[in-house]
Design an enzyme around this catalytic site. Structure first.
Site, mmCIF file in Angstrom:
data_model
loop_
_atom_site.group_PDB
_atom_site.id
_atom_site.type_symbol
_atom_site.label_atom_id
_atom_site.label_comp_id
_atom_site.label_asym_id
_atom_site.label_seq_id
_atom_site.Cartn_x
_atom_site.Cartn_y
_atom_site.Cartn_z
ATOM 1 N N ASN A 1 0.879 -1.293 0.041
ATOM 2 C CA ASN A 1 0.135 0.238 -0.066
ATOM 3 C C ASN A 1 0.857 1.214 -0.018
ATOM 4 O O ASN A 1 1.416 1.731 1.222
ATOM 5 C CB ASN A 1 -0.844 0.127 1.174
ATOM 6 C CG ASN A 1 -1.860 1.228 1.276
ATOM 7 O OD1 ASN A 1 -1.715 2.082 0.553
ATOM 8 N ND2 ASN A 1 -2.733 1.136 2.315
ATOM 9 N N ARG B 1 -2.610 -1.928 -3.288
ATOM 10 C CA ARG B 1 -3.609 -1.363 -3.334
ATOM 11 C C ARG B 1 -3.633 0.034 -4.379
ATOM 12 O O ARG B 1 -2.288 0.416 -4.439
ATOM 13 C CB ARG B 1 -3.700 -0.479 -1.790
ATOM 14 C CG ARG B 1 -4.921 0.378 -1.644
ATOM 15 C CD ARG B 1 -4.862 1.202 -0.538
ATOM 16 N NE ARG B 1 -6.032 2.143 -0.291
ATOM 17 C CZ ARG B 1 -5.953 3.131 0.467
ATOM 18 N NH1 ARG B 1 -4.999 3.193 1.177
ATOM 19 N NH2 ARG B 1 -7.246 3.779 0.456
ATOM 20 N N HIS C 1 -12.180 3.420 -0.214
ATOM 21 C CA HIS C 1 -12.066 2.406 0.875
ATOM 22 C C HIS C 1 -12.920 1.585 0.385
ATOM 23 O O HIS C 1 -13.355 0.901 1.542
ATOM 24 C CB HIS C 1 -12.724 3.125 2.199
ATOM 25 C CG HIS C 1 -11.855 4.542 2.767
ATOM 26 N ND1 HIS C 1 -12.245 5.461 3.085
ATOM 27 C CD2 HIS C 1 -10.449 4.572 2.844
ATOM 28 C CE1 HIS C 1 -11.518 6.281 3.575
ATOM 29 N NE2 HIS C 1 -10.403 5.763 3.502
ATOM 30 N N HIS D 1 -16.333 3.507 7.804
ATOM 31 C CA HIS D 1 -14.899 3.311 7.805
ATOM 32 C C HIS D 1 -14.377 4.585 8.309
ATOM 33 O O HIS D 1 -14.112 5.735 7.762
ATOM 34 C CB HIS D 1 -14.075 3.106 6.412
ATOM 35 C CG HIS D 1 -12.670 3.030 6.319
ATOM 36 N ND1 HIS D 1 -12.046 1.900 6.463
ATOM 37 C CD2 HIS D 1 -11.833 3.998 6.519
ATOM 38 C CE1 HIS D 1 -11.029 2.191 6.512
ATOM 39 N NE2 HIS D 1 -10.653 3.609 6.220
ATOM 40 N N LEU D 2 -13.954 4.918 9.609
ATOM 41 C CA LEU D 2 -13.612 5.989 10.264
ATOM 42 C C LEU D 2 -11.934 5.623 10.611
ATOM 43 O O LEU D 2 -11.614 5.427 11.743
ATOM 44 C CB LEU D 2 -14.247 6.392 11.508
ATOM 45 C CG LEU D 2 -16.123 6.054 11.329
ATOM 46 C CD1 LEU D 2 -16.528 6.434 12.616
ATOM 47 C CD2 LEU D 2 -16.517 7.300 10.172
ATOM 48 N N ARG E 1 -9.302 16.524 6.397
ATOM 49 C CA ARG E 1 -10.336 16.885 5.216
ATOM 50 C C ARG E 1 -11.399 17.486 5.738
ATOM 51 O O ARG E 1 -11.976 16.890 6.565
ATOM 52 C CB ARG E 1 -10.311 15.594 4.468
ATOM 53 C CG ARG E 1 -8.992 15.365 3.701
ATOM 54 C CD ARG E 1 -9.193 13.842 2.909
ATOM 55 N NE ARG E 1 -8.262 12.986 3.117
ATOM 56 C CZ ARG E 1 -8.077 11.701 2.858
ATOM 57 N NH1 ARG E 1 -9.105 11.327 2.233
ATOM 58 N NH2 ARG E 1 -7.315 11.049 3.158
ATOM 59 N N ARG F 1 -7.694 10.693 19.807
ATOM 60 C CA ARG F 1 -7.072 10.342 21.081
ATOM 61 C C ARG F 1 -6.851 11.613 21.759
ATOM 62 O O ARG F 1 -6.997 11.959 23.060
ATOM 63 C CB ARG F 1 -5.736 9.455 21.089
ATOM 64 C CG ARG F 1 -6.212 8.176 20.927
ATOM 65 C CD ARG F 1 -4.930 7.044 20.478
ATOM 66 N NE ARG F 1 -4.551 7.716 19.139
ATOM 67 C CZ ARG F 1 -3.660 6.874 18.454
ATOM 68 N NH1 ARG F 1 -3.364 5.675 18.900
ATOM 69 N NH2 ARG F 1 -3.526 6.992 17.300
ATOM 70 N N GLY G 1 -9.661 3.092 12.447
ATOM 71 C CA GLY G 1 -8.852 3.524 13.616
ATOM 72 C C GLY G 1 -9.892 4.173 14.676
ATOM 73 O O GLY G 1 -10.069 3.796 15.878
ATOM 74 N N ASN H 1 -11.807 1.980 17.746
ATOM 75 C CA ASN H 1 -11.195 2.320 19.106
ATOM 76 C C ASN H 1 -11.865 3.322 20.037
ATOM 77 O O ASN H 1 -11.385 3.589 21.187
ATOM 78 C CB ASN H 1 -9.764 2.631 18.780
ATOM 79 C CG ASN H 1 -8.936 1.556 18.196
ATOM 80 O OD1 ASN H 1 -8.653 0.429 18.716
ATOM 81 N ND2 ASN H 1 -8.261 1.768 17.016
ATOM 82 N N GLU I 1 -7.811 -4.587 5.009
ATOM 83 C CA GLU I 1 -7.558 -4.139 3.755
ATOM 84 C C GLU I 1 -6.544 -5.225 3.005
ATOM 85 O O GLU I 1 -6.749 -5.652 1.913
ATOM 86 C CB GLU I 1 -7.265 -2.875 3.387
ATOM 87 C CG GLU I 1 -8.295 -1.839 3.661
ATOM 88 C CD GLU I 1 -7.976 -0.435 4.167
ATOM 89 O OE1 GLU I 1 -7.522 -0.192 4.978
ATOM 90 O OE2 GLU I 1 -8.359 0.398 3.303
HETATM 91 N N1 ADP Z 1 -7.085 4.310 20.736
HETATM 92 C C1 ADP Z 1 -7.727 5.380 19.885
HETATM 93 N N2 ADP Z 1 -8.822 6.074 20.173
HETATM 94 C C2 ADP Z 1 -9.522 6.886 19.453
HETATM 95 N N3 ADP Z 1 -9.032 7.094 18.210
HETATM 96 C C3 ADP Z 1 -8.141 6.393 17.817
HETATM 97 C C4 ADP Z 1 -7.500 5.267 18.551
HETATM 98 N N4 ADP Z 1 -6.404 4.747 17.972
HETATM 99 C C5 ADP Z 1 -6.498 5.374 16.660
HETATM 100 N N5 ADP Z 1 -7.545 6.263 16.460
HETATM 101 C C6 ADP Z 1 -7.792 7.194 15.555
HETATM 102 O O1 ADP Z 1 -7.683 6.381 14.151
HETATM 103 C C7 ADP Z 1 -6.845 7.157 13.277
HETATM 104 C C8 ADP Z 1 -5.938 6.316 12.209
HETATM 105 O O2 ADP Z 1 -6.990 5.413 11.865
HETATM 106 P P1 ADP Z 1 -6.349 4.275 10.643
HETATM 107 O O3 ADP Z 1 -7.536 3.614 10.229
HETATM 108 O O4 ADP Z 1 -5.094 3.659 11.374
HETATM 109 O O5 ADP Z 1 -5.822 5.474 9.560
HETATM 110 P P2 ADP Z 1 -5.274 5.615 8.276
HETATM 111 O O6 ADP Z 1 -6.292 6.263 7.556
HETATM 112 O O7 ADP Z 1 -4.019 6.133 8.337
HETATM 113 O O8 ADP Z 1 -5.532 4.108 7.774
HETATM 114 C C9 ADP Z 1 -6.100 8.108 13.981
HETATM 115 O O9 ADP Z 1 -5.767 9.312 13.603
HETATM 116 C C10 ADP Z 1 -6.885 8.451 15.311
HETATM 117 O O10 ADP Z 1 -7.809 9.426 15.330
HETATM 118 C C1 UVW Z 2 -9.034 7.044 -0.286
HETATM 119 C C2 UVW Z 2 -8.498 7.613 0.931
HETATM 120 O O1 UVW Z 2 -8.938 8.370 1.672
HETATM 121 O O2 UVW Z 2 -7.568 6.915 1.686
HETATM 122 P P1 UVW Z 2 -6.678 7.123 3.165
HETATM 123 O O3 UVW Z 2 -7.892 7.055 4.166
HETATM 124 O O4 UVW Z 2 -5.779 5.833 3.118
HETATM 125 O O5 UVW Z 2 -6.089 8.450 3.032
HETATM 126 MG MG MG Z 3 -6.667 3.292 6.183
#
Ligand code: ADP
Ligand code: UVW
Ligand code: MG
Length: 402
Positions: A7, A90, A179, A207-208, A240, A283, A329, A333, A383
């Site tokens: 990725n 990806r 996503h 997907h957050l 964003r 966090r 994320g 969490n 993913e």
């Molecule tokens: N323990 C937690 N509690 C709350 N939010 C969290 C926690 N761990 C990660 N996050 C959130 O998740 C985000 C990252 O999500 P992730 O899905 O790993 O991101 P990416 O889009 O980079 O793949 C962090 O920026 C944060 O906001």
């Molecule tokens: C498409 C996209 O927003 O991907 P990421 O969440 O990895 O930045």
């Molecule tokens: Mg991601």
């Protein structure tokens, strides 16, 4: 079969080696801040962790470093690169051309290149990753798995914007959605957890992550999604803006902002980060709220409100809802976000079990009460596994033809 999953982001390269016999991840790594003075390298395998800071000039060098680490006698999991049977990449934007994963050949590379215009932040680094991998592993089949392809089932009424039709014909301006690999994975997993056929379920998947999007999935098929022409539309995200009045862009350019400045503002300096003037990370926002920081609270409230508003609209277009799935994320969490979003959805009979919501935080399972009209779930997205599964299918088809 051992599959390397790549990725490749604008300044990072994430990779995994998966053993497909038992779908086990043997090694997982990340090279960040590629091209800067100091790049971070991290790799995890069963009991070993490698961390280093060094200068990595470009993606090819990053991949070379990753290959060294994968085959390292102490930290790695392979004796040699010849143990890699296939590579899965990806690719963020597949445009209208790709609605499933494909074997990469020159024609596919050209098509991804053509779509770079539509995703200037994502597709070029994806291509760099593909080219670097082809150079290092020239004999190994490579597969592209697109973020957009799961959303291909959207009807016209969901993907068209209220713009002159000729812009769609001329520039392919429409909603694509992103996503998709995550939405596909978690929707399937949720139906397994619920022990129900996906063909009987109306679902919304949230997907957050740092980027965030929702998908409305009717009996396994996406009917709408919150990201659009680019991954900027929709929800409030880490940095964003999500939805805004498009006139704001015009207003700012008339005030003297350049196009690149507005681009940077909306993609990198807005969202939770922009509102809180503090951090893009939930966090930190939680800590801020606990310390009485008003902007952190505002950023959180706007984030949750936008999410609830979208889910409400998806309940309307789906004409109901059987399951609401939280992932990535924040979704996996953050018990507060899940709780507060569901609080808005009380009218629709969504009842969250507070104890389960806390207990299953960072885990997986159903967090709604047994009398809730909608099942609410946490599912851990994967993913990379989905990319590896698609890659395996395509490579097996290929070898059965040979
Ligand atoms: N323990 C937690 N509690 C709350 N939010 C969290 C926690 N761990 C990660 N996050 C959130 O998740 C985000 C990252 O999500 P992730 O899905 O790993 O991101 P990416 O889009 O980079 O793949 C962090 O920026 C944060 O906001
Ligand atoms: C498409 C996209 O927003 O991907 P990421 O969440 O990895 O930045
Ligand atoms: Mg991601």
């Amino acid at each position: 079969m051992k599959i390397l999953v790549i990725n490749s982001g604008s300044s990072s390269l994430k990779y995994q080696i998966l053993e497909m016999e038992n779908e086990e991840c043997l090694v997982k790594g990340l090279v960040e801040r590629i091209g800067e003075e100091e790049s971070d390298i991290e790799q995890e395998s069963k009991e070993k962790e490698y961390k280093n800071i060094t200068k990595i000039n470009d993606h090819e060098e990053a991949l070379k470093k990753a290959m060294e680490l994968i085959t390292d006698p102490e930290y790695g999991c392979l004796k040699g690169l010849d143990e890699i049977d296939a590579v899965g990449h990806r690719v963020v934007h597949g445009g209208e051309k790709f609605f499933s994963s494909v074997l990469i050949d020159e024609e596919v590379i050209k098509a991804i290149e053509e779509n770079s215009d539509l995703a200037p932040l994502h597709n070029p680094p994806n291509l760099v990753g593909i080219r670097a991998a082809k150079k290092l592993l020239p004999k190994v089949p490579q597969v592209a798995v697109f973020d957009t392809s799961f959303h291909h089932s959207m009807p016209e009424k969901a993907y068209m914007y209220g713009l002159p039709y000729e812009l769609y014909q001329k520039y392919k301006i429409r909603r694509y959605g992103f996503h998709g690999t995550s939405h596909r994975y978690v929707s399937q997993k949720a139906s397994e957890i619920l022990r129900k056929d996906i063909k009987e379920l109306k679902m919304t998947t949230a997907h957050l992550g740092n980027g965030a999007s929702l998908a409305a999935i009717d009996r396994g098929k996406v009917v709408d999604t919150s990201m659009g022409f680019t991954p900027l539309e929709g929800l409030i995200m880490g940095t964003r803006s999500g939805d805004i009045d498009p006139s704001i862009v015009l207003f700012l350019t008339r005030k003297g902002y350049s196009v690149d400045e507005v681009d940077d503002l909306l993609n990198k300096r807005s969202g939770v980060y922009g509102l809180s003037e503090m951090s893009n990370d939930m966090r930190d926002i939680r800590k801020g709220i606990e310390n009485g920081d008003k902007k952190a609270k505002l950023a959180y409230d706007v984030y949750v409100y936008r999410l609830a508003k979208y889910i409400g609209s998806y309940i309307t277009i789906l004409k109901g809802l059987d399951a609401l799935v939280f992932t990535a994320g924040v979704g996996e969490n953050d018990e507060h976000v899940r709780m507060d979003v569901c609080d808005y959805l009380d009218f629709f009979g969504v009842k969250i079990d507070k104890e389960k919501n806390t207990l299953l935080n960072r885990k997986e399972g159903i967090i709604s009460t047994s009398d809730s009209d909608v099942d609410v779930l946490i599912v851990k997205t994967n993913e990379e596994l989905m990319i590896a599964q698609d890659t395996k299918i395509i490579v097996e088809e290929l070898s059965s033809k040979q």
